[in-house]
Design an enzyme around this catalytic site. Structure first.
Site, PDB file in Angstrom:
ATOM      1  N   LYS A 145       0.819  -1.215   0.000  1.00 52.50           N
ATOM      2  CA  LYS A 145       0.000   0.000   0.000  1.00 52.50           C
ATOM      3  C   LYS A 145       0.854   1.267   0.000  1.00 52.50           C
ATOM      4  CE  LYS A 145      -1.222   1.524   3.834  1.00 52.50           C
ATOM      5  NZ  LYS A 145      -1.739   1.813   5.177  1.00 52.50           N
ATOM      6  N   THR A 146       1.875   1.301   0.855  1.00 56.00           N
ATOM      7  CA  THR A 146       2.709   2.508   0.961  1.00 56.00           C
ATOM      8  C   THR A 146       3.407   2.804  -0.357  1.00 56.00           C
ATOM      9  OG1 THR A 146       3.071   2.085   3.320  1.00 56.00           O
ATOM     10  CG2 THR A 146       4.596   3.599   2.244  1.00 56.00           C
ATOM     11  N   ASP A 202      -4.841   8.120   3.425  1.00 56.02           N
ATOM     12  CA  ASP A 202      -4.390   6.777   3.803  1.00 56.02           C
ATOM     13  C   ASP A 202      -5.258   6.264   4.952  1.00 56.02           C
ATOM     14  OD1 ASP A 202      -2.870   4.483   3.954  1.00 56.02           O
ATOM     15  OD2 ASP A 202      -1.269   5.398   5.136  1.00 56.02           O
ATOM     16  N   GLU A 203      -5.383   4.938   5.058  1.00 54.20           N
ATOM     17  CA  GLU A 203      -6.140   4.303   6.145  1.00 54.20           C
ATOM     18  C   GLU A 203      -7.554   4.907   6.260  1.00 54.20           C
ATOM     19  OE1 GLU A 203      -4.942   1.750   7.354  1.00 54.20           O
ATOM     20  OE2 GLU A 203      -2.782   1.880   7.699  1.00 54.20           O
ATOM     21  N   GLN A 208      -9.357  -4.182   8.082  1.00 55.61           N
ATOM     22  CA  GLN A 208      -8.467  -3.730   9.148  1.00 55.61           C
ATOM     23  C   GLN A 208      -9.028  -2.500   9.866  1.00 55.61           C
ATOM     24  OE1 GLN A 208      -4.109  -4.058   8.317  1.00 55.61           O
ATOM     25  NE2 GLN A 208      -4.760  -4.453   6.220  1.00 55.61           N
ATOM     26  N   ARG A 240       0.078  -9.728  10.999  1.00 58.52           N
ATOM     27  CA  ARG A 240       1.357  -9.096  11.383  1.00 58.52           C
ATOM     28  C   ARG A 240       2.509 -10.077  11.179  1.00 58.52           C
ATOM     29  NH1 ARG A 240       0.153  -5.026   9.958  1.00 58.52           N
ATOM     30  NH2 ARG A 240      -1.765  -6.107   9.378  1.00 58.52           N
TER      31      ARG A 240
END
Length: 757
Positions: free
Chosen positions: A32-33, A223-224, A254, A607
């Site tokens: 994503k980043t 973002d997010e 998430q 994670r």
């Protein structure tokens, strides 16, 4: 350099679509980043002025990382992008426009401690029960109201809200909110929620300001997006209304911050807000093994309210997920600590490759004790951060008061620290005088001879003169010179230097570290404004993810699952997988709450990069009583093919066919038994647990150098067993042993302490 060459087809399509509304659904570990940063770089390469790009994140760390990556592609032009957290970007705008809504440009930002301190003071002044009107609860109520754009006036006019408060015995909450808002305004201060609330007020009441920023920010990226609340949603929607070049990135799977006001509907309904939206799905997970990804998918598919996607991995298959059953939380901690020691030794890992994740902070105790016993270094996240330490907050309070003398929380904090003869009686006189004349506290302090008499007038007057001298230095001095002057002439450095205790030395060193940080800030070349007031703005806006984290420290990471979001580790332990703990008992009232808990478990699972361990205890102390624990429903929801039990199921079934049904049946049978009999003070658990092994008389570990497959052995806790396999080389030989009571276990011989029978 073709900066797009390393992108997969889905990533590249998302990067190249720069016009109109865009939604990028980014699965866990899907790069994503990289997509966000390359998309911004692509905008600039296509001729978009960086000053016209706004990128909103949830941590400064994320913003810093993205800016650095963009600079690698487009160079120094990346410095001109408006990029940062919601709070940092809009505090920057408020610094420019604050006077339009009655605030000074140098307004103070109250952190959580400042806010709660003020709330406690108001509760005390109103003679309310501080147990019923708990500061944490009141703060949460006010924060929730602001996130939903409910002003104090609207709060007190809303019959449903007031009725709810009265029903809960807290009928004065509305008045506390009103007084709190008035005090903040009088002090020229905003709390974190105000930075968004007041931005909405600004954009709503001043259409010329809205017009200005709508035409400045021609391209927006968020973002997010699944973590945005109503206040954030509305700001973004207003700013994007003219050009509609808005791109949101996130993963509904998430969304785990409903307790902070995050609304998953913002991302689920994005296509309704922008019918012409183009949707791109990033479904390839580059982080985890196929085993972990498949397990995560098998759980999250149980949620009904979600965006459809098919997350997959092309990494190695990986090891199965090990599930461990412990007798108690202490046993669970010991098992986890031993497993970390063994895996580190066998696989050549570092301590920082391991993370232990739990649902609640209280669970860290058993983990910490077990790690300490084995001398395993660890870092507990969520403790007191550097900027929350008393000595740091004391000095920063002086800084705040220098730039905003109306900051009443800062004034009350340091007016008698170090001691200068202004005790509680003198402070009470100041408060009374200010209240009587409807003045600010600083007005009384700066004119002490008029309002006070005797020693109080002299001591308070001298304090006022000292602050005014600091203001004079700040007008011409650099950030570091001003900070050093205040540290010296306030008396803080002298007071801490004279404390020769270990704690005193530590506090003195912390002040030095703060001054070092200000020195580095004043020498930075990437920013133009380097005043102490700018430094204070930066540290006031640090998010929890930006504080006190040393990525190079070789320590096991302990943290709540909420704190782990955005992080990744080669080996992850998720502990406490029990009903009413995870999922939390508080989340079982509705489907939406349960689905958020399931998303939280999904975040925890994803994670892990290489190896995942899950564990639960069959008994756990709560409020001094030992209770039986039922395995979490999330264990049942995992694909059995992905799991490896570290114990023998309580069932005639072998393998995983019965899942955790036998565990659940045994637990429910015990509960039924306990209801039919008088309840003892401590609930006994012998009927559902293997009997604790009592070591043979004179038990002493043997020399296992000659241990062979087939030998009978005794373990002081696991009982008698048979060696079924030996692997590895000295000194790291690993034995697989079948124990009569517990089933098969793998042990590192140098730590196992076995007696050869």
């Amino acid at each position: 350099m073709d900066y797009l060459a390393g992108l997969n087809p889905s990533q590249r399509s998302a990067v190249e679509q720069i016009k109109g509304p865009v939604m990028i659904v980014a699965g866990a570990g899907s790069g994503k980043t990289r997509v966000i940063t390359y998309r911004v770089a692509h905008l600039i390469r296509q001729g978009v002025d960086p000053f016209n790009i706004l990128v909103l994140t949830f941590t400064n760390k994320a913003a810093k990382e993205m800016r650095e990556r963009i600079m690698n592609v487009v160079g120094s032009e990346a410095k001109n992008i408006w990029m940062g957290t919601f709070h940092s970007v809009f505090s920057r705008i408020l610094r420019v426009e604050a006077e339009l809504i009655g605030y000074p440009k140098n307004f103070t930002i109250y952190d959580t401690d400042d806010t709660k301190s003020l709330i406690r003071a108001i509760i005390k002044e109103m003679n309310l029960d501080d147990k019923l009107y708990n500061a944490n609860h009141v703060y949460g109520r006010i924060s929730s109201a602001k996130n939903n754009l409910i002003s104090p006036q609207e709060y007190n006019k809303n019959e449903a809200i007031m009725a709810e408060d009265i029903a809960n015995g807290r009928g004065q909450l509305g008045q506390i909110y009103m007084t709190y808002a008035q005090r903040c305004y009088r002090a020229g201060a905003m709390d974190f929620d105000d930075l968004l609330f007041k931005t909405n007020v600004l954009l709503n009441k001043h259409p010329e300001v809205l017009h200005k920023y709508q035409h400045q920010f021609k391209y927006l990226m968020v973002d997010e997006y699944q973590d945005t609340n109503f206040s954030q949603y509305l700001i973004v929607k207003r700013l994007a209304a003219v050009n509609e070049n808005i791109c949101v990135v996130g993963d509904d799977a998430q969304s785990i911050y409903a307790f902070r006001g995050a609304n998953i509907q913002n991302i689920l309904n994005f296509q309704k807000d922008y019918p012409e939206v183009q949707v791109f799905k990033l479904e390839q997970n580059y982080r985890s093994t196929k085993m972990i990804v498949n397990a995560a998918n098998s759980v999250i598919e149980k949620n009904q309210n979600q965006l459809e996607k098919n997350v997959f991995s092309e990494n190695e298959d990986g090891e199965k997920i090990k599930v461990t059953r412990a007798f108690s939380d202490n046993e669970e901690g010991k098992t986890v600590a031993e497993a970390i020691t063994q895996e580190r030794s066998l696989k050549g890992l570092k301590y920082k490759d391991f993370a232990i994740l739990y649902r609640t902070n209280a669970q860290s105790r058993a983990m910490e004790e077990a790690l300490r016993k084995l001398n395993v270094p660890y870092k507990l996240y969520g403790g007191t951060s550097f900027y929350q330490r008393k000595e740091i907050k004391d000095l920063i309070a002086y800084f705040r008061l220098t730039f905003n003398p109306n900051d009443e929380e800062a004034l009350k904090r340091v007016i008698n620290y170090p001691r200068r003869g202004i005790g509680d009686t003198s402070l009470e006189k100041i408060l009374v005088a200010a209240d009587k004349q409807q003045y600010r506290l600083w007005d009384v302090v700066a004119n002490a001879q008029t309002f006070l008499d005797g020693r109080s007038a002299t001591a308070v007057g001298n304090f006022g003169l000292m602050i005014q001298s600091f203001q004079a230095v700040a007008r011409t001095g650099s950030a570091f010179d001003t900070a050093m002057h205040i540290a010296q002439h306030s008396g803080i450095l002298k007071d801490l230097y004279e404390d020769k205790s270990v704690e005193g030395l530590s506090r003195y060193e912390n002040i030095q570290e703060l001054l070092n940080g200000i020195k580095e800030f004043s020498e930075r070349e990437d920013i133009e404004e380097k005043g102490l007031d700018i430094f204070m703005q930066d540290i006031a806006l640090l998010t929890n993810d930006d504080k006190d984290k040393d990525p190079n420290a070789d320590t096991v990471s302990l943290m709540t699952i909420h704190s782990s979001k955005g992080l990744e580790f080669p080996v992850v332990f998720i502990v406490g997988l029990e009903e009413n703990l995870f999922p939390s008992q508080l989340s079982l009232n509705s489907r939406s709450e349960l689905e958020e808990e399931r998303r939280l478990f999904y975040v925890a699972v994803t994670r892990a990069e290489k190896k995942l361990h899950l564990s639960y205890a069959t008994s756990r102390y709560r409020w001094g009583t030992l209770n039986n624990c039922e395995p979490s429903r999330f264990l049942d929801e995992l694909n059995p093919a992905c799991l490896e039990l570290d114990f023998q199921p309580r069932s005639v079934s072998t393998g995983m066919d019965a899942g955790f049904q036998s565990e659940r049946i045994a637990w429910k049978q015990k509960e039924t038994d306990s209801y039919s009999k008088p309840k003892p003070k401590v609930v006994k658990t012998t009927s559902i647990l293997p009997k604790a092994h009592v070591p043979s008389e004179g038990f002493a570990p043997s020399d296992t150098a000659g241990l062979q497959v087939g030998m009978q052995v005794e373990h002081e806790r696991f009982g008698f067993g048979k060696v079924v396999n030996l692997e590895g080389n000295k000194p790291d030989i690993k034995a697989t042993i079948f124990f009569k009571e517990l089933g098969q276990k793998q042990l590192l011989l140098k730590f196992a302490k076995l007696r050869i029978v």
